[in-house]
Design an enzyme around this catalytic site. Structure first.
Site, PDB file in Angstrom:
ATOM      1  N   LYS A  51       1.316  -1.671  -0.251  1.00 43.94           N
ATOM      2  CA  LYS A  51      -0.408  -0.178   0.368  1.00 43.94           C
ATOM      3  C   LYS A  51       0.699   1.165   0.150  1.00 43.94           C
ATOM      4  O   LYS A  51       0.125   2.463  -0.481  1.00 43.94           O
ATOM      5  CB  LYS A  51      -1.179  -0.454   1.225  1.00 43.94           C
ATOM      6  CG  LYS A  51      -1.774  -0.655   0.872  1.00 43.94           C
ATOM      7  CD  LYS A  51      -2.900  -1.061   2.198  1.00 43.94           C
ATOM      8  CE  LYS A  51      -4.439  -1.498   2.122  1.00 43.94           C
ATOM      9  NZ  LYS A  51      -5.429  -1.611   3.338  1.00 43.94           N
ATOM     10  N   ASN A  81      -6.746   0.627  14.101  1.00 46.81           N
ATOM     11  CA  ASN A  81      -7.208   0.376  14.803  1.00 46.81           C
ATOM     12  C   ASN A  81      -6.390   0.427  16.646  1.00 46.81           C
ATOM     13  O   ASN A  81      -5.447   1.448  16.538  1.00 46.81           O
ATOM     14  CB  ASN A  81      -6.419  -1.403  15.165  1.00 46.81           C
ATOM     15  CG  ASN A  81      -4.703  -1.031  15.765  1.00 46.81           C
ATOM     16  OD1 ASN A  81      -4.005  -1.315  16.094  1.00 46.81           O
ATOM     17  ND2 ASN A  81      -4.029  -1.413  13.896  1.00 46.81           N
ATOM     18  N   CYS A 103     -20.176 -18.923  27.639  1.00 46.90           N
ATOM     19  CA  CYS A 103     -21.758 -20.124  28.515  1.00 46.90           C
ATOM     20  C   CYS A 103     -22.386 -19.327  27.218  1.00 46.90           C
ATOM     21  O   CYS A 103     -23.137 -20.542  26.995  1.00 46.90           O
ATOM     22  CB  CYS A 103     -22.099 -19.591  29.493  1.00 46.90           C
ATOM     23  SG  CYS A 103     -23.002 -18.707  30.192  1.00 46.90           S
TER      24      CYS A 103
END
Length: 1085
Positions: A557, A606, A661
């Site tokens: 890039k 990020n 769970c």
């Protein structure tokens, strides 16, 4: 030059150099009902094979209003690989409407080309560029498609080929003659960026009264001032005002009252507002609410609301139920430009510190139009006479405004306005190009709320703080003359000599490089721009990372972007690197590199990388310009040494994760199903084969590690490895089909049977409450059927991917549903009997599903013996092939398997299923992204860059911004100053670093602190303690040099490029109060 071709949307467009079209050869359109169906016809001087695909018609309608450009009902299929990030924002229906829309952009200076670029990237059907003027050197300050070679050519003609490269599925045309009203009827939306008010009023009247109405947008950028006016017709229907998914809630109880109180589980806060309409589903007991009728709510609270309905005679609520918001269309009645000039209504505000500015700018733009119409030219930069003439014109208009007259016309501001009036600045063009591009998308699709109707903006704070001599504004016959006419030649020199670090070369990075090249940043003899990105170009990047082309796919890039930026401005001094910026690359980005920088521009995706760069900028006291986007939203944050807080000073709360769970046994939404599906995919196809290879690479070391650990995780790892090499080892494709069919049975039948055996439908908790109460959903096992396409597609994807991991060739018949079904029918599926005493994790705080056992070590030894036997039967060098998840390749079956896993599980739990595209967004964790918000963010940042490089601005001159183009909302505010810590007569902030030179001993460092009234009781370097006053043996270190201590105790490597080391010192004052002091840097070279 040979035509360049790019296949897109099933159409190949040949790009030719001559795209100029005459007045008689506009795209034609058919009209059905109140909608426009468009199909550009063959044009006089352009060649396009896409015309064979344009025979579409429309039969869409929405009650009570007209919407421009909801056109072709059968446009080309959407290329989901190319447009995936944009689809995540708009959805398929909006994209289809865009594909049917023809748009005119008139005025191809900097603003016009930015708008056109965003529309071509968005994928409208055609963009016609109109301009009667020729390229001047002046235009190169803001238009990225022009070069010195284009000077003298018509602006529209010179722009076509570069814009066409961005997306060959869009027809890019040029028009160079005077526009007539009739020509406007060829378009769903028209945008004017350089037009007189008189002509604009004429065109707008025609568009407003046309049937169906044509969306009209007038926008101008004049120096550091900008305006937008929108008129989408007498009645325009907004189909989706904000683009957010409908809010939902899981019902816990409903009262038999008038009005009824509805309470929801406290799993997540409700986002409903008073007056919202909602529908109910899956309600047990009070089934009258399941009729699908929208109901109005009031008294909306975090976990409850009131229903405006009498439920006293309804059935008694028992359990279950989902409540879902019903999003309502909104009809807007726009005024014409003629009406709105005299009665503009409420202006859209962006900066509350300038709440009185929009009426003044409304007057200023009218005065400028009158100045140009009377004198035939713009005011000259630096001319006090012209500035006074403009102020006089503005004053006369103001006097004639009656009740709307302004008390103060602010001559100082109007003087700035006059000086920069002729200039189109790149950052302003980028910002307004994003805003206007988004408004065109709204006009063509009904998606998001339009700007209603005026927006004015200025950034006079970007001007240099020192007063300028009129001579500074004079053109010097360079490509930067327009910018010099606003800021003067001294700031231009600072821009050119700047040393800039751009971190990231994705969507933000591409826009920044274009802006910086046009501004002349790092284009001087002393300047340098360094850009780094370790990523390579993918197809999905092309819809917004506009410096890349399809022939660049697979290339680095940063290298491609740097080359493209050089083609915009050949004077740019740019170096492209492919390194991540993190602790591992501090030998590349060393102290000298950081110390020499003028400013750092983040273009990251990020938070962790942002935090690291933030810490580096804090340490070296460098300005950091931060920005980010999420769909139609964007934000910018200025981090300026000693003036503002740093990026890491405030953080968003972490995203709420579903308990393990819930994901594994009790899902209640599709996100849970997709999270589980991705986890299973990676476990089966990546982690387990990798674990097998780790064992086969070094069996003794691997088994010893498992024995030493001796825990449930080690036992599970060994069991999975043994399954792959023994019980479930595949040698033929038929073995893979058997494995896939049995996986279906295990996941979607047997596990569910075990779960409802352990917890029957009438099970209760230890407190006596129903076990299967909201948000839990009672599941039902699936019965496999080869006639169910979903079941068969799952087996196909799973067997093909299983074969890949074992290196088994995939036969052609594997993708034939009939032959695959025949093979699946031959699989023998053993009967399943639920077991007693099976432990199923229900604790929401549990972090592992593996349950420890007292005999784990014995089981591990047994597994290792079996593994050794299996390994003996393998050929030498045998290895599996782990499959790494890749979401952006629709031919690799990865998303087919994940969507299959998730949707079968959703069927188990009666959760609505999703298509593969939606599954890709969620499981692939795709960040929604569009070109418009990216362009706006980078424009805003570059307006701040002028201030940073000028160097004399105060904190109140800077602006942080949050914007949401969908609403639209623009919110600008001063940055927050850093927290100040005081001690004695000293004060410091997070920006300060105390420097101690000449490599002191530990004793000298403690004495140096003592002189400041600070008693150090602990000194650490990295994670190692160099000194603690409690440890007597640390007294022996007193006369050691700090650099030697760091080498010996902390084992710190001090390579030749390092001149100092950093220590963290914990101190108290004389009253034993802890004092938080800055980091201490000890220079030893």
């Amino acid at each position: 030059m040979l035509p360049s071709k790019r296949a897109c949307e099933g159409v190949v467009v040949e790009e030719t150099e001559n795209r100029n079209i005459g007045a008689a050869s506009f795209p034609k359109k058919n009209r059905i009902g109140c909608f426009l169906a468009s199909s550009p016809a063959d044009t006089a001087d352009s060649t396009s094979s896409s015309n064979s695909n344009n025979n579409h018609s429309s039969a869409n309608s929405v009650e009570g209003a007209s919407i421009m450009a909801l056109g072709d009902s059968n446009p080309p299929d959407i290329d989901e690989d190319l447009h995936s990030r944009q689809l995540a924002v708009y959805g398929r229906e909006t994209m289809r409407r865009l594909f049917a829309s023809n748009v005119l952009v008139s005025g191809m200076q900097g603003l016009g080309v930015e708008i056109a670029k965003n529309l071509v990237l968005a994928g409208v059907k055609s963009v016609t560029l109109h301009d009667e003027g020729n390229v001047e050197l002046w235009d190169l300050s803001s238009n990225f498609v022009f070069s010195e070679n284009d000077v003298g050519k018509n602006r529209a003609v010179a722009s076509v080929s570069k814009l066409q490269e961005l997306n060959n599925a869009v027809l890019v045309l040029s028009l160079t003659s005077k526009l007539t009203n009739e020509q406007l009827s060829n378009f769903q939306a028209v945008v004017f960026t350089d037009i007189s008010l008189e002509k604009a009023i004429e065109f707008n009247d025609y568009c407003h009264s046309h049937q169906p109405p044509i969306a009209f947008i007038k926008s101008e950028v004049r120096g550091l001032f900008g305006s937008v006016f929108c008129d989408f017709g007498p009645e325009f229907t907004v189909l989706d005002v904000d683009g957010e998914d409908p809010h939902t809630g899981i019902i816990a109880s409903i009262s038999n009252d008038n009005p009824a109180l509805v309470s929801c589980v406290d799993d997540e806060r409700l986002e409903f507002q008073d007056g919202d309409l909602v529908v109910f589903s899956e309600v047990h007991g009070m089934t009258e609410l399941n009729d699908g009728k929208p109901r109005k709510i009031k008294n909306a609270r975090a976990y409850s609301f009131t229903l405006e309905e009498d439920t006293t005679k309804y059935g008694t609520y028992e359990k279950g139920g989902i409540v879902t918001q019903v999003k309502q269309p909104k009809v807007l009645k726009f005024k014409t430009l003629r009406e709105a000039l005299a009665d503009p209504g409420d202006f859209l505000l962006s900066d509350f510190s300038k709440f009185d500015r929009p009426p003044l700018l409304h007057l200023a733009f009218q005065a400028l139009d009158k100045f140009i119409s009377e004198l035939g030219r713009f005011p000259v930069a630096g001319s006090e006479d012209d500035a006074q003439k403009l102020i006089s014109v503005a004053s006369n208009i103001n006097e004639s405004m009656g009740d709307g007259k302004l008390d103060d016309i602010n001559p100082k501001l109007l003087r700035h306005f006059a000086f920069g009036a002729r200039a189109v600045l790149n950052p302003m063009a980028a910002m307004f190009g994003g805003i206007v591009g988004q408004e065109v998308v709204k006009a063509c699709s009904g998606k998001f709320h339009p700007l209603f109707q005026y927006f004015y903006f200025d950034s006079v704070e970007s001007l240099p703080t020192e007063p300028l001599d009129p001579n500074d504004f004079r053109p010097v016959n360079s490509r930067y003359d327009a910018q010099i006419s606003v800021f003067g030649s001294k700031l231009q020199k600072k821009l050119e000599d700047a040393k800039v670090f751009v971190v990231g070369s994705g969507a933000l990075g591409c826009e920044f490089l274009k802006n910086l090249a046009l501004m002349g940043v790092s284009c001087g003899s002393q300047g340098k721009l360094t850009i780094t990105d370790d990523d390579v170009i993918e197809k999905s990047n092309l819809s917004r990372q506009f410096l890349f082309r399809d022939w660049n796919i697979g290339q680095a890039k940063s290298t491609v972007a740097a080359s493209a930026a050089l083609s915009i401005n050949s004077s740019l001094n740019i170096e492209a690197l492919q390194n991540r910026v993190n602790p591992e690359t501090e030998n590349v980005f060393n102290d000298t590199f950081w110390e020499n920088l003028s400013v750092v521009v983040n273009a990251l995706d990020n938070v962790n990388a942002r935090l690291y760069v933030d810490q580096r900028c804090l340490y070296f006291q460098k300005p950091l310009l931060e920005s980010g986007t999420l769909g139609a939203k964007c934000n910018t944050q200025m981090v300026i040494p000693h003036l503002t807080e740093n990026y890491g000073a405030s953080r968003d709360p972490p995203e709420k994760q579903a308990p393990m769970c819930t994901v594994h046994s009790f899902p209640h939404n599709i996100d849970h199903c997709l999270t589980w599906a991705r986890s299973e995919f990676e476990g089966l196809l990546e982690k387990t084969p990798a674990e097998v290879n780790a064992y086969l690479s070094n069996p003794s070391e691997y088994t010893n590690a498992m024995r030493n650990a001796g825990d449930a995780q080690s036992r599970d790892n060994l069991e999975r490895v043994l399954e792959c090499l023994d019980r479930e080892k595949c040698e033929t494709f038929e073995d893979c089909i058997t494995w896939a069919r049995l996986k279906f049975e295990d996941y979607f039948a047997n596990r569910v049977k075990q779960l409802i055996y352990t917890f029957p439908e009438d099970a209760v908790t230890s407190t006596g409450a129903p076990f299967w109460s909201a948000p839990k959903r009672f599941p039902h096992p699936l019965q496999f059927s080869a006639f169910d396409p979903g079941h068969l597609n799952f087996v196909m994807a799973a067997s093909i991917l299983r074969a890949e991991t074992f290196g088994i060739p995939i036969p052609d018949w594997a993708k034939d549903p009939k032959k695959l079904a025949e093979a699946v029918d031959k699989v023998i599926v053993p009967d399943f009997e639920p077991k007693k005493d099976v432990k199923i994790v229900t604790d929401e705080k549990a972090t592992s599903l593996s349950t420890a056992s007292v005999d784990d070590s014995a089981v591990i030894n047994d597994l290792i013996i079996k593994l050794e036997r299996s390994r003996a039967n393998l050929p030498p060098g045998y290895r599996m092939k782990p499959v790494q998840f890749e979401k952006d390749d629709d031919t690799n079956y990865h998303m087919d398997m994940i969507a299959g896993l998730a949707n079968m599980r959703a069927k188990n739990y009666s959760i609505p299923e999703v298509d593969k595209l939606k599954a890709k967004f969620i499981a692939g964790r795709i960040i929604p992204a569009i070109a418009t918000s990216t362009a706006m963010a980078t424009g805003l940042v570059c307006l701040e860059l002028y201030k940073v490089l000028d160097g004399g601005h105060k904190v109140e001159d800077y602006r942080n911004t949050f914007a949401n183009l969908a609403l639209p909302l623009f919110s600008m505010a001063e940055p927050v100053p850093p927290k100040v810590i005081k001690h004695r007569d000293m004060s410091w902030t997070v920006w300060d670093r105390w420097i101690v030179k000449d490599n002191p001993t530990l004793r000298q460092l403690l004495d140096w602190l003592k002189e400041k009234g600070l008693n150090a009781y602990s000194i650490s370097c990295g994670s190692c303690l160099l000194y603690n006053s409690m440890f007597a043996r640390h007294k022996e270190r007193m006369d050691k040099k700090m650099a030697d201590l760091a080498r010996e105790v902390a084992k710190l490597e001090l390579p030749p490029y390092r001149r100092h080391l950093d220590v963290v010192v914990a101190c108290e004052d004389d009253e034993d109060n802890d004092i938080d002091i800055p980091q201490v840097s000890i220079y030893f070279r």
